[in-house]
Scaffold this active site. Sequence first.
Site, short mmCIF file in Angstrom:
data_model
loop_
_atom_site.label_atom_id
_atom_site.label_comp_id
_atom_site.label_asym_id
_atom_site.label_seq_id
_atom_site.Cartn_x
_atom_site.Cartn_y
_atom_site.Cartn_z
CG ASN A 1 -0.30 -0.02 2.54
OD1 ASN A 1 0.77 0.57 2.72
ND2 ASN A 1 -0.91 -0.68 3.51
NE ARG A 2 -1.34 7.34 -0.50
CZ ARG A 2 -1.83 7.97 -1.56
NH1 ARG A 2 -1.03 8.67 -2.35
NH2 ARG A 2 -3.12 7.92 -1.84
CB ILE A 3 1.68 3.58 4.69
CG1 ILE A 3 0.67 4.73 4.81
CG2 ILE A 3 2.61 3.56 5.90
CD1 ILE A 3 -0.26 4.60 6.00
CD GLU A 4 1.99 -2.56 3.44
OE1 GLU A 4 1.44 -3.21 4.35
OE2 GLU A 4 1.80 -2.78 2.22
CG ASP B 1 -5.77 -9.85 3.59
OD1 ASP B 1 -4.55 -9.72 3.41
OD2 ASP B 1 -6.30 -9.92 4.71
#
Length: 479
Positions: free
Chosen positions: A198-201, A267
């Site tokens: 995701n964006r944060i990861e 998921d």
Amino acid sequence: MIDDFRFGRITVIGDLLLDQYISGGVSRISPEAPVPVVLHDGLRCVPGGAANVAVNAAALGAQVHLVGLVGEDDSAARLKETLKLWPTIETDGIVSSPDWTTITKTRVVSGRQQIVRIDVEKLTPLSETLQQRLVEEACRAIAVSDVLVCSDYAKGVLTDEVLRAIIAAGREKGIPVIVDPKRHTFEAYAGATLVTPNRIEAQQASGLPARTDGEVLKVAETLSGQFGGNVLVTRSEDGMTLWQHDAKPLHVASRKSEVFDVSGAGDTVVATVAAVLSAGQTLETAVVIATAAAALSVSKFGTATVSREELSRELLQEMPETGALVPVEQAARIVESWHRHGAKVVFTNGCFDLVHPGHVSLLQAAAREGDRLVVALNTDRSVSRLKGPTRPVQKEEARARVIGALRSVDLVVLFDEDTPLEVIRTLKPDILVKGADYTEDQVVGADVVKSYGGKVVLVDLVEGQSTTRLVRGMQSAPS
């Protein structure tokens, strides 16, 4: 779209979680502390983590082999019981160990408001024996699978050694290897086909900002350098961005939906991508469909699945009825989707003021040249500039409705310019059709279509058919 897919077999390996929801009403504050008192009225248990990936893939119709680790405890028993509801999930690959505690996340909720979450997890390093058992179970499943998914929640199951072995097994089998990551950097995923942060990861693993499309592409390219594969960045309300080594980047806008809970949305994305790939579809198609699945997932409360029927209905909402009038921007997305599914798109244009047999013949001939026909209509202002102040006889909405009602027409758009050149550049049709009263060098947009391998087709006209002649006839007829 997905109704015709034949989903294959998917191996899912990773951290198995049990998600529990204790629900109840709140009507007062505790006299013991400033906290709400929840009157318990139910407990719901659902698979989480890699198990949630498995049930999402199964909900779409895929056969799933689930591999992971649980303890010998009540939570493990509950998790296995919930998985029995999904007969297409093979659970023989779940390894039990007395040295492991089944990871459990218990949420206390009232209505759709989460009050507190209680986690049970005692993470201990895996022994070589346990790692070897996991690899053996995974390799047994990979041998009969079409896609491998590694669901890494950073809880200890996907060690460096386990990842190396199973990714190598997937590559040797020649199947896509997808990783849903949680690590600070992605070197451990070397050899994977696709990683889906995701964006944060993505920001954390790259050390770069990921606000704009351009920044996200830079982040994705940087992340690819860490493990060597393709990157799909999920961006919440900004949709998804797919970066590939051998193809142009793909930005897919998010679909509007009411967001109730983002639990498990990642998921759902990875499960949908895996399922669509298992059906032999392209990665681009998988990402577009996964965007729709994500919108459905976040509209539900808690860890949830998206059924094949729900997803099919959601995808159909993007596709208008045959012959519908749509904005050019929406038409571009629809044509792009047709192209991804191998359809040849035909384009023609005109005023089509009073539809006559010549028009019908032209459109029927155009439709026979390909799989889908888009008709661009001049707006009322455009017709007046070309034909004079007394035209059109019918307003643009009426003309669009009549043309769209013809069986040969799949989509109708309007253009306000004197020519459809910009529409052609936007839609990029495969075949451009005009009447044989033109020569190819006179056809607007011919050079554009031919520049990317398309072609121009000139079809014979029906003699004696003309809107101008019809209008003159009406004007000269006795009243």
